[in-house]
Design a protein around this motif. Structure first.
Motif, PDB file in Angstrom:
ATOM      1  N   GLU A 186       0.846  -1.215  -0.039  1.00 12.29           N
ATOM      2  CA  GLU A 186       0.144  -0.123  -0.030  1.00 12.29           C
ATOM      3  C   GLU A 186       0.947   1.292   0.014  1.00 12.29           C
ATOM      4  O   GLU A 186       2.017   1.301   0.567  1.00 12.29           O
ATOM      5  N   ILE A 187       0.351   2.328  -0.672  1.00 19.69           N
ATOM      6  CA  ILE A 187       1.093   3.525  -0.626  1.00 19.69           C
ATOM      7  C   ILE A 187       0.301   4.599  -0.050  1.00 19.69           C
ATOM      8  O   ILE A 187      -0.938   4.881  -0.340  1.00 19.69           O
ATOM      9  N   TYR A 188       0.842   5.375   0.802  1.00 17.45           N
ATOM     10  CA  TYR A 188       0.271   6.460   1.626  1.00 17.45           C
ATOM     11  C   TYR A 188       0.750   7.742   1.497  1.00 17.45           C
ATOM     12  O   TYR A 188       2.170   7.644   1.303  1.00 17.45           O
ATOM     13  N   LEU A 189      -0.043   8.773   1.221  1.00 12.17           N
ATOM     14  CA  LEU A 189       0.705  10.212   1.301  1.00 12.17           C
ATOM     15  C   LEU A 189       0.416  11.030   2.573  1.00 12.17           C
ATOM     16  O   LEU A 189      -0.754  11.002   3.069  1.00 12.17           O
ATOM     17  N   ASN A 190       1.789  11.373   3.184  1.00 13.14           N
ATOM     18  CA  ASN A 190       1.335  12.168   4.567  1.00 13.14           C
ATOM     19  C   ASN A 190       1.693  13.572   4.147  1.00 13.14           C
ATOM     20  O   ASN A 190       2.724  13.926   3.642  1.00 13.14           O
ATOM     21  N   ILE A 248       5.981  10.172   1.359  1.00 13.53           N
ATOM     22  CA  ILE A 248       5.286   8.827   0.837  1.00 13.53           C
ATOM     23  C   ILE A 248       5.869   7.634   1.627  1.00 13.53           C
ATOM     24  O   ILE A 248       7.111   7.380   1.947  1.00 13.53           O
ATOM     25  N   GLU A 249       4.607   6.877   2.151  1.00 10.84           N
ATOM     26  CA  GLU A 249       4.998   5.672   3.015  1.00 10.84           C
ATOM     27  C   GLU A 249       4.405   4.539   2.291  1.00 10.84           C
ATOM     28  O   GLU A 249       3.535   4.403   1.691  1.00 10.84           O
ATOM     29  N   PHE A 250       5.345   3.390   2.245  1.00  5.39           N
ATOM     30  CA  PHE A 250       5.023   2.184   1.900  1.00  5.39           C
ATOM     31  C   PHE A 250       4.877   1.179   2.935  1.00  5.39           C
ATOM     32  O   PHE A 250       5.853   0.977   3.713  1.00  5.39           O
TER      33      PHE A 250
END
Length: 406
Positions: A186-190, A248-250
């Protein structure tokens, strides 16, 4: 002594061809309006401008096909679609065939919109024209060397975070995340305001502070990778994107077969100098289409410093091919000014036409004068890189200079 399909010659023959400045056939693709920047005018003059006391094009008796590229949309002048560039190249190539003349296609522009592995439709197109006629495609390596616009990361760990800064007065930031289809995470935008948004699939988030849109592209017939394109725009109550540190967090959710992810921000022509990755990967910074196969990619040499220019795109393509292949002077290059006079230009855009001019001279010597009628394409690239001069302090071949300086 070299050998080429019935013609034998050594380096003195090639050097004599470079000294003549005689006839070739160059193509320059320029915007429909050259505008106050005079980019196309400068590029054409460096390759094939008339010979005088102030400035001289390399192949100063060459004929030029100048293709005006139309703009699409946008109040700031819009943009040129790659399909329009392909149509311009197609027109020029057909004209060269009709006139039975060899042609050099100079592409002094670049973009970060692609996987940088040579597999976009545009890159495949200019690779495939290599064998269609007596031509060579010369491409500027781009000015992204020290821009902080690329980062490569390995997401094999459970959680991996990549930070980037957005500077003041940015109206739209686009982030291109290229991943292997075989990897599952999953990819998250902080955001600086504290939001954590899952951007792994198509999503739109609209608020007073930020407007975020992500689009997931599946593999295509041209690339087996996946693209997640993220657009960051100002919130409904703001004029500019929130400045500060974003990330960006994986998060791994399944099988990881490769784990490598490449991320690009737009080129320096599109965003401010304060925007970039905090821990960039500068050795994969050549812009598209210089990452295509069978093209002559050109970096910029700083003749005043005696070294490669720090801005010059360098390193490898995303699939590991060395780029650029060659270097030329690209700092304070004398060129014709828009509307008259002379100006100084800096960038790989102005190193590339020097190589285009040299290529025109060699192709004229080989093809037009029939010293070697196969002196084009990969063969011409081989000879130009062979006789390039290594730059002191650089590897040979190296990630900055390629095979050396012409």
């Amino acid at each position: 002594m070299g050998y080429g399909y019935g013609a034998q010659y050594d380096s003195s023959d090639i050097n004599s061809a470079l000294d003549t400045g005689n006839r070739g056939f160059a193509e320059m693709l320029v915007p429909a309006s050259d505008g106050l920047s005079g980019h196309g005018t400068a590029v054409a003059s460096i390759a094939a401008g008339s010979r005088n006391s102030q400035s001289s094009g390399i192949a100063y008796e060459s004929e030029i096909i100048a293709v005006a590229l139309k703009r699409t949309g946008g109040s700031d002048g819009g943009y040129t679609r790659t399909i329009d560039i392909m149509e311009g190249i197609d027109y020029a190539l057909r004209k060269a065939i009709e006139l039975n003349m060899p042609i050099i296609i100079n592409l002094s522009f670049g973009t970060n919109e692609g996987a940088h592995d040579g597999n976009t439709l545009f890159e495949n197109y200019i690779t495939d024209i290599n064998g269609l006629w007596k031509n060579i495609v010369v491409v500027a390596a781009g000015n992204e060397g020290d821009s902080r616009h690329h980062v490569r990361t390995d997401v094999s760990g459970n959680i991996n975070r990549t930070e980037f800064a957005i500077g003041d007065n940015e109206k739209n930031i686009r982030l291109f995340i290229w991943k292997y289809f075989q990897d599952e995470f999953e990819i998250y935008l902080n955001t600086p305001s504290g939001k954590r948004i899952n951007i792994s699939n198509d999503v739109t988030v609209s608020s007073q502070r930020e407007n975020i849109e992500s689009v997931l592209a599946m593999p295509t017939p041209y690339t087996s990778k996946q693209l997640v394109e993220v657009s960051i725009r100002p919130g409904n109550s703001l004029d500019y994107v929130i400045s500060g540190i974003w990330s960006i967090e994986f998060a791994v959710t399944g099988t990881i077969k490769c784990g490598i992810v490449d991320m690009w921000l737009p080129t320096i022509e599109a965003i401010g100098l304060s925007t970039g990755f905090l821990r960039p990967s500068p050795d994969t910074t050549v812009t598209i289409p210089a990452t295509a196969r069978k093209v002559l990619s050109v970096g910029a040499f700083n003749q005043d410093a005696g070294s490669m220019a720090t801005f010059s795109g360098r390193g490898y393509t995303a699939d590991g091919r060395l780029v650029p292949l060659i270097a030329a002077y690209g700092v304070d290059v004398t060129a014709a000014g828009y509307g008259g006079g002379y100006v100084r230009k800096t960038g790989t855009s102005f190193a590339a036409p020097k190589i285009s001019g040299y290529a025109a001279c060699i192709m004229e010597w080989g093809i037009v004068r029939r010293n070697d009628e196969n002196m084009y394409g990969e063969k011409l690239i081989a000879y130009m890189t062979r006789y390039a001069v290594g730059i002191e302090g650089e590897e040979m071949p190296g990630i900055r200079q390629g095979w050396g300086l012409i």
